[in-house]
Scaffold this motif. Structure first.
Motif, short mmCIF file in Angstrom:
data_model
loop_
_atom_site.label_atom_id
_atom_site.label_comp_id
_atom_site.label_asym_id
_atom_site.label_seq_id
_atom_site.Cartn_x
_atom_site.Cartn_y
_atom_site.Cartn_z
N ALA A 154 0.76 -1.15 0.05
CA ALA A 154 -0.03 -0.04 -0.09
C ALA A 154 0.94 1.30 0.09
O ALA A 154 0.61 2.51 -0.79
N ASP A 155 1.93 1.35 0.75
CA ASP A 155 2.88 2.35 0.81
C ASP A 155 3.42 2.60 -0.48
O ASP A 155 3.50 3.76 -1.19
N ARG A 156 3.77 1.69 -1.40
CA ARG A 156 4.49 1.65 -2.59
C ARG A 156 3.48 2.21 -3.62
O ARG A 156 3.75 3.09 -4.31
N LEU A 157 2.28 1.68 -3.62
CA LEU A 157 1.08 2.01 -4.48
C LEU A 157 0.80 3.62 -4.05
O LEU A 157 0.74 4.35 -5.24
N ALA A 158 0.63 4.04 -2.80
CA ALA A 158 0.40 5.49 -2.82
C ALA A 158 1.67 6.28 -3.15
O ALA A 158 1.27 7.20 -3.65
N MET A 159 2.78 6.02 -3.06
CA MET A 159 4.01 6.69 -3.48
C MET A 159 3.91 6.86 -5.02
O MET A 159 4.16 7.96 -5.50
N ASP A 160 3.58 5.63 -5.95
CA ASP A 160 3.16 5.81 -7.36
C ASP A 160 2.18 6.88 -7.73
O ASP A 160 2.48 7.55 -8.53
N VAL A 161 1.09 6.81 -6.97
CA VAL A 161 0.13 7.98 -7.12
C VAL A 161 0.80 9.21 -7.00
O VAL A 161 0.23 10.10 -7.53
N MET A 162 1.23 9.55 -5.81
CA MET A 162 2.02 10.73 -5.51
C MET A 162 2.80 11.42 -6.57
O MET A 162 2.82 12.24 -6.90
N ALA A 163 3.89 10.31 -7.18
CA ALA A 163 4.46 10.58 -8.35
C ALA A 163 3.85 11.00 -9.62
O ALA A 163 4.35 11.76 -10.38
N SER A 164 2.45 10.38 -9.85
CA SER A 164 1.85 10.41 -10.95
C SER A 164 0.29 10.75 -10.44
O SER A 164 -0.39 9.71 -10.74
N PRO A 165 -0.26 11.97 -10.34
CA PRO A 165 -1.67 11.91 -9.60
C PRO A 165 -2.62 11.44 -10.32
O PRO A 165 -3.74 11.16 -10.02
N ALA A 166 -2.47 11.82 -11.71
CA ALA A 166 -3.41 11.20 -12.62
C ALA A 166 -3.48 9.62 -12.84
O ALA A 166 -4.57 9.07 -12.65
N PHE A 167 -2.34 8.85 -12.40
CA PHE A 167 -2.37 7.67 -12.09
C PHE A 167 -3.03 6.83 -13.63
O PHE A 167 -3.82 5.98 -13.02
N GLY A 168 -2.32 7.23 -14.50
CA GLY A 168 -2.98 6.56 -15.66
C GLY A 168 -4.42 6.66 -15.94
O GLY A 168 -5.05 5.83 -16.65
N GLY A 169 -4.95 7.97 -15.47
CA GLY A 169 -6.20 8.09 -15.83
C GLY A 169 -7.30 7.54 -14.76
O GLY A 169 -8.58 7.79 -14.83
N ARG A 170 -6.84 6.78 -13.58
CA ARG A 170 -7.59 6.15 -12.77
C ARG A 170 -8.17 6.94 -11.46
O ARG A 170 -8.96 6.56 -10.78
N ALA A 171 -7.40 7.82 -11.40
CA ALA A 171 -7.42 8.77 -10.11
C ALA A 171 -8.65 9.67 -10.33
O ALA A 171 -8.85 10.44 -11.41
N VAL A 172 -9.55 10.07 -9.43
CA VAL A 172 -10.52 11.08 -9.53
C VAL A 172 -10.39 11.79 -8.07
O VAL A 172 -10.06 11.35 -7.09
N ARG A 173 -10.64 13.08 -8.42
CA ARG A 173 -10.23 14.14 -7.26
C ARG A 173 -11.50 13.94 -6.25
O ARG A 173 -12.51 13.77 -6.75
#
Length: 79
Positions: free
Chosen positions: A58-77
Motif C-alpha cells: 500500500a505504501d508503494r502504491l500510494a507513492m506511485d500515485v503521489m508521483a503521478s497523480p492522474a495514475f493513468g487516468g484512474r484517479a479521481v479528485r
C-alpha cells in the motif's frame, strides 16, 4: 452515505479503505503548494497484492500515485 472501513491511515498522507460493497480504494494527498486528494480504486490484481504483501505494498502504491497523480487516468479528485 456508505460505510467505509479504514484499513490504513498512514503518515505518508494516504488512507486505504474498503467500501461497504467490499471495494478497496486509496485516498492520497498529492500536489505541492496546492494539495488535494485523489481516489484510486484498486484493481483485482492490486487488491490481491495488498492481501499478500500488506502495508508495504500500500505504501508503494500510494507513492506511485503521489508521483503521478492522474495514475493513468484512474484517479479521481475527492471533493
Amino acid at each position: 452515505m456508505s460505510e467505509e472501513q479504514v484499513l490504513i491511515q498512514s503518515p505518508l498522507m494516504y488512507r486505504l479503505a474498503r467500501s461497504a460493497e467490499g471495494t478497496l480504494f486509496l485516498d492520497v494527498v498529492v500536489g505541492g503548494i496546492a494539495q488535494f486528494t485523489v481516489r484510486v480504486v484498486l484493481t483485482a490484481q492490486e487488491a490481491e497484492a495488498y492481501a499478500r504483501l500488506g502495508r508495504p505494498y500500500a505504501d508503494r502504491l500510494a507513492m506511485d500515485v503521489m508521483a503521478s497523480p492522474a495514475f493513468g487516468g484512474r484517479a479521481v479528485r475527492v471533493p
